[in-house]
Scaffold this active site. Structure first.
Site, short mmCIF file in Angstrom:
data_model
loop_
_atom_site.label_atom_id
_atom_site.label_comp_id
_atom_site.label_asym_id
_atom_site.label_seq_id
_atom_site.Cartn_x
_atom_site.Cartn_y
_atom_site.Cartn_z
N SER A 131 7.59 55.29 -35.98
CA SER A 131 7.64 54.82 -34.60
C SER A 131 9.00 54.17 -34.39
CB SER A 131 6.52 53.79 -34.36
OG SER A 131 6.69 53.09 -33.15
N TYR A 162 0.76 46.49 -36.84
CA TYR A 162 1.23 47.85 -36.51
C TYR A 162 2.71 48.00 -36.84
CZ TYR A 162 2.61 51.88 -33.66
OH TYR A 162 3.13 53.07 -33.24
#
Length: 264
Positions: free
Chosen positions: A143, A156
């Site tokens: 990401s 996360y």
């Protein structure tokens, strides 16, 4: 024109929706036999059937990637059906929106199990098949949060940073076996997981629109955009590229601040 993945076998986690579904569709269209790994059979089976009706090869295998036994079984079933594995796409992931002090140890472990430990376990069990080939490929989906933090997603972002460095380690350690490993790092991508994140806001649609103004191309990515990057890393188009990452974010990380709305 020759298909890029003809006669290749691809194992794709999180293939029942979002980026994983985009990867499964594209890889099948490029000639791969696709093992679609995910937790929701109704969604996964529907996509697998769609692929087969279009002339491709795919099957869905229900798998909770937080469970080692499930991952092992999915790898074994893929090899049983298709004979081997050439491509490993670690796409399964989750997001949990809250402050760090609100987490329990169990919460932390679950996010890390899904987002990082699953990458270790899939590689562990796929390695005997990957090393059989002159060329084989591992693509881990990270990401933009592999590089920067974001609001209220501490576990996360930690997991995505770990995914990036794990990709480097695999790429370095297993180059001797002809295995290349790289990390694809998407920005704002229109997937169910993104909307789960947005739903934590008081006005999800307004927040979504505001976030997109930070993107110079002034639009979200879509699963098929990220799938094309995964394809690049899953064939010899990217020959010589390993232990690195490719950011696909519409320019998001290229600027300290940006407001695309003023160019509308």
């Amino acid at each position: 024109m020759a298909l890029k993945l003809e006669n290749k076998v691809a194992w794709v986690s999180g293939a029942n929706k979002g980026i994983g579904a985009g990867v499964a569709r594209l890889f099948a269209a490029e000639g791969a036999k696709v093992a679609m790994i995910g937790r929701t059979p109704a969604e996964g089976e529907a996509i697998a059937q769609e692929i087969r009706q279009a002339g491709g090869e795919a099957f869905f295998f229900r798998c909770d990637v937080s469970e080692e036994a499930d991952i092992k079984a999915s790898i074994e079933e893929t090899a049983k059906r298709y004979g081997t594995i050439d491509i490993l796409i670690n796409n399964a992931g989750m997001i949990d929106v809250k402050m760090l002090h609100e987490y329990t140890s169990e919460d932390w472990d679950f996010v890390m199990d899904v987002n990082v430990k699953s990458m270790f376990l899939s590689f562990k069990y796929a390695f005997p098949y990957l090393k059989e080939h002159e060329h084989s490929y591992v693509v881990n989906v990270g990401s933009i949060s592999s590089f920067v933090g974001q609001d209220s997603t501490p576990v996360y972002t930690t997991s995505k940073g770990a995914a990036l460095n794990l990709s480097k380690s695999i790429g370095l350690d297993y180059a001797r076996y002809g295995i290349r490993c790289n990390c694809v790092c998407p920005g704002i991508t229109d997937t169910p997981m993104l909307h789960t994140h947005m739903d934590a806001e008081a006005d999800p649609q307004a927040h979504y629109k505001k976030r997109l103004t930070r993107v110079p191309i002034n639009k979200p990515l879509f699963p098929e955009d990220v799938a094309k990057t995964c394809l690049f890393f899953s064939c010899e188009d990217s020959s010589g590229v390993t232990a690195t990452s490719l950011i696909i974010d519409g320019g998001y990380l290229g600027c300290a601040e940006w407001d695309a709305s003023k160019y509308e």
